[in-house]
Scaffold this motif. Structure first.
Motif, mmCIF file in Angstrom:
data_model
loop_
_atom_site.group_PDB
_atom_site.id
_atom_site.type_symbol
_atom_site.label_atom_id
_atom_site.label_comp_id
_atom_site.label_asym_id
_atom_site.label_seq_id
_atom_site.Cartn_x
_atom_site.Cartn_y
_atom_site.Cartn_z
ATOM 1 N N ASP A 75 1.362 -10.784 -2.285
ATOM 2 C CA ASP A 75 1.414 -9.807 -1.191
ATOM 3 C C ASP A 75 2.831 -9.336 -0.891
ATOM 4 O O ASP A 75 3.005 -8.358 -0.157
ATOM 5 C CB ASP A 75 0.863 -10.436 0.112
ATOM 6 C CG ASP A 75 -0.577 -10.852 -0.031
ATOM 7 O OD1 ASP A 75 -1.373 -10.007 -0.479
ATOM 8 O OD2 ASP A 75 -0.907 -12.014 0.276
ATOM 9 N N LEU A 76 3.838 -10.039 -1.413
ATOM 10 C CA LEU A 76 5.207 -9.762 -0.968
ATOM 11 C C LEU A 76 5.605 -8.290 -1.119
ATOM 12 O O LEU A 76 6.219 -7.737 -0.205
ATOM 13 C CB LEU A 76 6.215 -10.682 -1.691
ATOM 14 C CG LEU A 76 5.987 -12.180 -1.420
ATOM 15 C CD1 LEU A 76 7.063 -13.010 -2.106
ATOM 16 C CD2 LEU A 76 5.973 -12.469 0.083
ATOM 17 N N ALA A 106 -8.001 -15.723 8.671
ATOM 18 C CA ALA A 106 -7.889 -15.081 9.993
ATOM 19 C C ALA A 106 -6.415 -14.742 10.266
ATOM 20 O O ALA A 106 -6.100 -13.662 10.793
ATOM 21 C CB ALA A 106 -8.448 -16.006 11.072
ATOM 22 N N PHE A 107 -5.490 -15.647 9.875
ATOM 23 C CA PHE A 107 -4.043 -15.344 10.032
ATOM 24 C C PHE A 107 -3.691 -14.091 9.220
ATOM 25 O O PHE A 107 -2.887 -13.270 9.624
ATOM 26 C CB PHE A 107 -3.170 -16.496 9.516
ATOM 27 C CG PHE A 107 -3.313 -17.786 10.273
ATOM 28 C CD1 PHE A 107 -3.680 -17.813 11.611
ATOM 29 C CD2 PHE A 107 -3.061 -19.005 9.636
ATOM 30 C CE1 PHE A 107 -3.814 -19.021 12.297
ATOM 31 C CE2 PHE A 107 -3.192 -20.207 10.310
ATOM 32 C CZ PHE A 107 -3.574 -20.212 11.639
ATOM 33 N N ARG A 108 -4.331 -13.994 8.033
ATOM 34 C CA ARG A 108 -4.057 -12.837 7.169
ATOM 35 C C ARG A 108 -4.435 -11.536 7.891
ATOM 36 O O ARG A 108 -3.680 -10.564 7.874
ATOM 37 C CB ARG A 108 -4.859 -13.002 5.873
ATOM 38 C CG ARG A 108 -4.638 -11.918 4.845
ATOM 39 C CD ARG A 108 -5.370 -12.262 3.550
ATOM 40 N NE ARG A 108 -5.180 -11.260 2.523
ATOM 41 C CZ ARG A 108 -4.144 -11.195 1.717
ATOM 42 N NH1 ARG A 108 -3.176 -12.088 1.824
ATOM 43 N NH2 ARG A 108 -4.030 -10.255 0.813
ATOM 44 N N GLU A 109 -5.598 -11.551 8.537
ATOM 45 C CA GLU A 109 -6.025 -10.353 9.259
ATOM 46 C C GLU A 109 -5.030 -10.030 10.385
ATOM 47 O O GLU A 109 -4.671 -8.876 10.602
ATOM 48 C CB GLU A 109 -7.425 -10.564 9.835
ATOM 49 C CG GLU A 109 -8.500 -10.502 8.748
ATOM 50 C CD GLU A 109 -9.828 -11.146 9.154
ATOM 51 O OE1 GLU A 109 -10.687 -11.249 8.269
ATOM 52 O OE2 GLU A 109 -9.983 -11.546 10.336
ATOM 53 N N MET A 129 0.321 -25.748 -10.565
ATOM 54 C CA MET A 129 1.114 -25.097 -9.520
ATOM 55 C C MET A 129 2.256 -26.038 -9.137
ATOM 56 O O MET A 129 2.053 -27.246 -8.980
ATOM 57 C CB MET A 129 0.273 -24.863 -8.265
ATOM 58 C CG MET A 129 -1.051 -24.153 -8.490
ATOM 59 S SD MET A 129 -0.890 -22.392 -8.670
ATOM 60 C CE MET A 129 -0.765 -21.871 -6.967
ATOM 61 N N SER A 130 3.440 -25.479 -8.930
ATOM 62 C CA SER A 130 4.594 -26.304 -8.544
ATOM 63 C C SER A 130 4.542 -26.637 -7.057
ATOM 64 O O SER A 130 3.848 -25.979 -6.290
ATOM 65 C CB SER A 130 5.894 -25.548 -8.799
ATOM 66 O OG SER A 130 5.953 -25.158 -10.126
ATOM 67 N N GLU A 131 5.338 -27.626 -6.703
ATOM 68 C CA GLU A 131 5.574 -27.918 -5.287
ATOM 69 C C GLU A 131 6.496 -26.821 -4.749
ATOM 70 O O GLU A 131 7.615 -26.653 -5.242
ATOM 71 C CB GLU A 131 6.259 -29.296 -5.193
ATOM 72 C CG GLU A 131 6.854 -29.645 -3.846
ATOM 73 C CD GLU A 131 5.796 -30.051 -2.834
ATOM 74 O OE1 GLU A 131 4.760 -30.594 -3.237
ATOM 75 O OE2 GLU A 131 6.035 -29.812 -1.645
ATOM 76 N N ARG A 132 6.034 -26.041 -3.812
ATOM 77 C CA ARG A 132 6.856 -24.954 -3.251
ATOM 78 C C ARG A 132 6.650 -24.887 -1.745
ATOM 79 O O ARG A 132 5.515 -24.729 -1.281
ATOM 80 C CB ARG A 132 6.426 -23.591 -3.799
ATOM 81 C CG ARG A 132 6.807 -23.329 -5.216
ATOM 82 C CD ARG A 132 6.380 -21.923 -5.635
ATOM 83 N NE ARG A 132 6.278 -21.866 -7.066
ATOM 84 C CZ ARG A 132 7.317 -21.674 -7.873
ATOM 85 N NH1 ARG A 132 8.502 -21.488 -7.357
ATOM 86 N NH2 ARG A 132 7.154 -21.667 -9.180
ATOM 87 N N VAL A 133 7.760 -24.960 -1.026
ATOM 88 C CA VAL A 133 7.682 -24.838 0.432
ATOM 89 C C VAL A 133 7.043 -23.494 0.790
ATOM 90 O O VAL A 133 6.258 -23.386 1.732
ATOM 91 C CB VAL A 133 9.100 -24.946 1.038
ATOM 92 C CG1 VAL A 133 9.070 -24.712 2.532
ATOM 93 C CG2 VAL A 133 9.697 -26.308 0.730
ATOM 94 N N GLU A 193 4.453 -22.163 3.691
ATOM 95 C CA GLU A 193 4.872 -21.260 4.767
ATOM 96 C C GLU A 193 4.100 -19.944 4.739
ATOM 97 O O GLU A 193 3.707 -19.433 5.783
ATOM 98 C CB GLU A 193 6.385 -21.042 4.682
ATOM 99 C CG GLU A 193 7.068 -22.352 5.046
ATOM 100 C CD GLU A 193 8.563 -22.265 5.120
ATOM 101 O OE1 GLU A 193 9.128 -21.272 4.653
ATOM 102 O OE2 GLU A 193 9.145 -23.238 5.641
ATOM 103 N N LEU A 194 3.881 -19.409 3.539
ATOM 104 C CA LEU A 194 3.122 -18.154 3.459
ATOM 105 C C LEU A 194 1.668 -18.379 3.862
ATOM 106 O O LEU A 194 1.018 -17.498 4.423
ATOM 107 C CB LEU A 194 3.214 -17.567 2.047
ATOM 108 C CG LEU A 194 4.578 -16.985 1.655
ATOM 109 C CD1 LEU A 194 4.566 -16.537 0.195
ATOM 110 C CD2 LEU A 194 4.955 -15.813 2.546
ATOM 111 N N PHE A 195 1.146 -19.585 3.555
ATOM 112 C CA PHE A 195 -0.235 -19.953 3.919
ATOM 113 C C PHE A 195 -0.450 -19.758 5.431
ATOM 114 O O PHE A 195 -1.493 -19.289 5.872
ATOM 115 C CB PHE A 195 -0.444 -21.413 3.517
ATOM 116 C CG PHE A 195 -1.881 -21.883 3.480
ATOM 117 C CD1 PHE A 195 -2.681 -21.629 2.369
ATOM 118 C CD2 PHE A 195 -2.428 -22.608 4.525
ATOM 119 C CE1 PHE A 195 -3.996 -22.095 2.316
ATOM 120 C CE2 PHE A 195 -3.741 -23.076 4.486
ATOM 121 C CZ PHE A 195 -4.525 -22.807 3.372
ATOM 122 N N LEU A 196 0.589 -20.105 6.202
ATOM 123 C CA LEU A 196 0.479 -19.999 7.669
ATOM 124 C C LEU A 196 0.397 -18.548 8.133
ATOM 125 O O LEU A 196 -0.072 -18.261 9.235
ATOM 126 C CB LEU A 196 1.672 -20.687 8.342
ATOM 127 C CG LEU A 196 1.710 -22.205 8.171
ATOM 128 C CD1 LEU A 196 2.997 -22.778 8.745
ATOM 129 C CD2 LEU A 196 0.497 -22.832 8.871
#
Ligand code: ATP
Ligand code: MG
Length: 298
Positions: free
Chosen positions: A260-261, A85-88, A242-246, A250-253
């Protein structure tokens, strides 16, 4: 006073705890199935990255041009549905086009309803992603039984390995598959016995630490060795991880992944090795024909 278990204390018995795999498979066999391939992301352990990997897999498949439906089987948290939904909202706010799956939250508990819902959302999809809640339940077992591919993320530590394999705590010698692995395999065996297609099971280490420069830590090497010993015994393949990546958090939010970048002018110059990891995840899932590997943005 510390309580020491007796040597003959019975191990957790899949048949006596939770719903029996025979009953689970019996409940779904013969029901209509969608033509879409079903990928269940499941691990009874909570917080290992199920929703994160379900989201990344769904977006990577959409990015590769496939039609994807996501079914969130965790109506309490709804992590993956909320992210979509955030993506939309992000796409609308920035007036950009983001390839996206359909998404639905499943609020029931019966196998019959789940099969009906899969047919409803899957009739036009190539892939269905099931984000399974992090606990054992009749619904989680049915999702595992319905999966063509089972994706199990795991944090790279012995604490998180203990539902998959039992290891000697000091020598780390493999003692045998543990509860979750035995339950998955009883379901897989029963599916094959009843003439259903088998389940390809892949375990993906998540939140890996230590970059290429430093190389894996001693703990990481022990974990890798333990997982490699367990894989043929428990019958799963191992993904590259998958690595640990902040940035994943953050992008998940925002409902975004690194793929997508290039579509987001404000983030287009963000530099990261993550797109390669996401491409590896999709490749390790072995869903796409070899020549259709996803393009990694430069
Ligand atoms: N590779 C990663 N790098 C950084 N943070 C991560 C990574 N994977 C997951 N996380 C973070 O870890 C937390 C748990 O992840 P997630 O919600 O995907 O796990 P889950 O297995 O779905 O949890 P639950 O069992 O509660 O459903 C989240 O805050 C997520 O952003
Ligand atoms: Mg989750």
């Amino acid at each position: 006073m510390a309580i020491t278990p007796k040597a003959d204390t019975p191990r957790r018995d899949v048949a006596n705890e939770g719903e029996h795999p025979l009953v689970v498979v019996h409940d779904i066999i013969g029901r209509s199935r969608p033509k879409a391939r079903i990928i269940a992301v499941a691990n009874e352990k909570g917080g290992v990255g199920k929703s994160t990997l379900a989201f990344h897999t769904a977006i990577a498949l959409c990015d590769a041009g496939y039609k994807v439906a996501v079914l969130d089987l965790d109506p309490r948290q709804q992590s993956v549905a909320r992210t979509l939904a955030f993506r939309e909202a992000t796409a609308k706010r920035l007036s950009i086009n983001l390839p996206s799956p359909t998404h639905t939250v499943f609020r029931h508990s019966s196998g019959a309803m789940l099969c009906q819902e899969l047919v409803r959302i899957g009739w036009q999809a190539d892939y269905i992603l099931l984000d399974v809640a992090g606990s054992d339940s009749p619904l989680a077992r049915r999702a595992i039984a319905l999966a063509d591919t089972l994706l199990t993320p795991i944090n790279a530590s012995f604490v998180d390995l203990d539902l998959l394999g039992r290891f000697n705590p000091t020598t780390h010698e493999l003692l045998g598959p543990a509860f979750f692995a035995r339950m998955v395999n009883e379901i897989r065996d029963e599916k094959v016995r009843r003439g259903m297609n088998g389940t390809d099971w892949i375990v993906v280490p998540n939140r890996l630490r230590g970059g290429a420069a430093k190389g894996p830590s001693v703990n990481q090497q022990r974990f890798d060795a333990a997982l490699a010993h367990l894989a043929p015994v428990a019958g799963f393949r191992i993904g590259r991880g998958m690595s640990e990546r902040v940035a994943y958090r953050e992008l998940f939010l925002l409902g975004l992944t690194h793929l997508d970048l290039p579509r987001v002018p404000q983030l287009a110059d963000m530099n990261s090795a993550a797109p390669q990891e996401i491409a590896n995840l999709l490749e390790d899932l072995a869903l796409l024909p070899v020549q259709e590997k996803i393009a990694v943005p430069a």
